[in-house]
Design an enzyme around this catalytic site. Structure first.
Site, PDB file in Angstrom:
ATOM      1  N   LYS A  72       0.800  -1.226   0.000  1.00  0.00           N
ATOM      2  CA  LYS A  72       0.000   0.000   0.000  1.00  0.00           C
ATOM      3  C   LYS A  72       0.835   1.279   0.000  1.00  0.00           C
ATOM      4  O   LYS A  72       0.401   2.299  -0.541  1.00  0.00           O
ATOM      5  CB  LYS A  72      -0.958  -0.004   1.198  1.00  0.00           C
ATOM      6  CG  LYS A  72      -2.068  -1.046   1.088  1.00  0.00           C
ATOM      7  CD  LYS A  72      -3.045  -0.918   2.244  1.00  0.00           C
ATOM      8  CE  LYS A  72      -4.209  -1.884   2.069  1.00  0.00           C
ATOM      9  NZ  LYS A  72      -5.240  -1.701   3.116  1.00  0.00           N
ATOM     10  N   GLY A 129      -4.132  -1.341  16.931  1.00  0.00           N
ATOM     11  CA  GLY A 129      -3.488  -1.671  15.675  1.00  0.00           C
ATOM     12  C   GLY A 129      -2.620  -0.534  15.177  1.00  0.00           C
ATOM     13  O   GLY A 129      -2.785   0.615  15.603  1.00  0.00           O
ATOM     14  N   SER A 130      -1.681  -0.836  14.274  1.00  0.00           N
ATOM     15  CA  SER A 130      -0.792   0.197  13.757  1.00  0.00           C
ATOM     16  C   SER A 130      -0.370  -0.043  12.320  1.00  0.00           C
ATOM     17  O   SER A 130       0.564   0.590  11.836  1.00  0.00           O
ATOM     18  CB  SER A 130       0.461   0.306  14.639  1.00  0.00           C
ATOM     19  OG  SER A 130       1.183  -0.931  14.647  1.00  0.00           O
ATOM     20  N   GLY A 132      -1.341  -0.733   7.962  1.00  0.00           N
ATOM     21  CA  GLY A 132      -1.871   0.123   6.908  1.00  0.00           C
ATOM     22  C   GLY A 132      -3.339   0.454   7.072  1.00  0.00           C
ATOM     23  O   GLY A 132      -3.759   1.596   6.858  1.00  0.00           O
ATOM     24  N   MET A 133      -4.144  -0.545   7.471  1.00  0.00           N
ATOM     25  CA  MET A 133      -5.562  -0.277   7.670  1.00  0.00           C
ATOM     26  C   MET A 133      -5.773   0.613   8.883  1.00  0.00           C
ATOM     27  O   MET A 133      -6.663   1.480   8.892  1.00  0.00           O
ATOM     28  CB  MET A 133      -6.322  -1.594   7.839  1.00  0.00           C
ATOM     29  CG  MET A 133      -7.825  -1.430   7.901  1.00  0.00           C
ATOM     30  SD  MET A 133      -8.493  -0.789   6.352  1.00  0.00           S
ATOM     31  CE  MET A 133     -10.236  -0.723   6.739  1.00  0.00           C
TER      32      MET A 133
END
Length: 273
Positions: A72, A129-130, A132-133
């Site tokens: 990404k 979370g960390s 791309g999403m």
């Protein structure tokens, strides 16, 4: 139902690139091509040569390409420009080819932005979370006016970097703080090794108002089941996946399916995935 033309020289190809190709996008797009009688076909690919794959998109006049991890951010230097949705977060999940000009978009960001649009931005949030999403979700929160939130990530560099980028707090572990909005943007609860994991403890779920889980498979994760049992509003990975795939479809074809067609294609893709 319109008759879809047989595949031939005029058929437009759309595709996806991922380290681990899935089936949802392929079945969703192809089902809508069939439903609407469009001369398109969609195929999933993986690659060890991202630069060569992007050259192929341009050289073969491939109309569009979905981009998944780990490509990404790496794909950005290979493109001719970024749409605002991708420029806002320096992350691309969609390439549109207009006569050899490749433009990066991010329909994950757009989908999340729509799904959280009616949540009061004064709500405190906890985002786990960390990757791309998580970047897309954090950007959507920031742009929607959310200011009081924490990024929870064990990867110190990634977690601190993401939090600093969007002006949020960071911590390595959840702690016991309450938050009205909980967002799981990790593989916890996903089919596989973490399928039984609960991304947030029951006490945090009970104290929340809205729970978001971007995991797509299974459709009902342990987090979603616990949130529903506690009477909380949920936003599911299936909703995110469908909205972002619909945005891709419109970008590629210029055609907007109606709500029933979208719902049928999404149900078909999941049942046959």
């Amino acid at each position: 139902m319109p008759t879809k033309p047989l595949i031939g020289p005029t058929t437009r190809l759309c595709m996806s690139l991922a380290a681990r190709p899935g089936t949802f996008g392929t079945r969703f797009h192809n089902r809508l091509y069939e439903t609407l009688g469009l001369d398109f076909v969609y195929k999933a690919f993986s690659t060890q040569d991202l630069e060569g794959a992007v050259r192929g998109i341009r050289a073969l006049d491939i109309r569009g390409c979905a981009i998944s991890m780990p490509f990404k951010e790496a794909v950005i230097p290979l493109l001719d420009g970024l749409a605002p949705s991708a420029a806002a977060i320096d992350s691309v999940n969609t390439i549109v080819n207009d006569d050899g000009v490749l433009t990066g978009h991010n329909t994950d960001y757009a989908a999340v932005a729509r799904l959280i649009a009616d949540i009061d931005p004064a709500t405190r949030f906890m985002l786990r979370g960390s990757g791309g999403m998580a970047k897309a979700v954090a950007a959507a929160l920031r742009d929607a006016g959310f200011r009081d939130g924490t990024i929870v990530a064990r990867n110190t560099a990634a977690g601190q970097g993401l939090a600093a980028l969007y002006g949020f707090a960071w911590r390595a572990e959840l702690g016991e703080d309450a938050a009205g909005l909980l967002l799981n943007v990790t593989p916890l609860g996903m089919t596989g090794g973490d399928a039984a994991a609960l991304a947030f403890p029951q006490a945090m779920i009970a104290a929340s108002d809205v729970v978001v889980d971007v995991v797509q498979y299974p459709p009902e994760t342990p987090l979603l089941r616990a949130a529903r049992a506690a009477g909380k509003r949920v936003i599911t990975g299936a909703e995110v996946a469908t909205l972002q795939a619909l945005d891709q479809f419109v970008l590629y074809t210029g055609v907007t399916p109606d709500a029933d067609q979208v719902a049928e294609a999404a149900a078909f893709a999941r049942a046959n995935g």
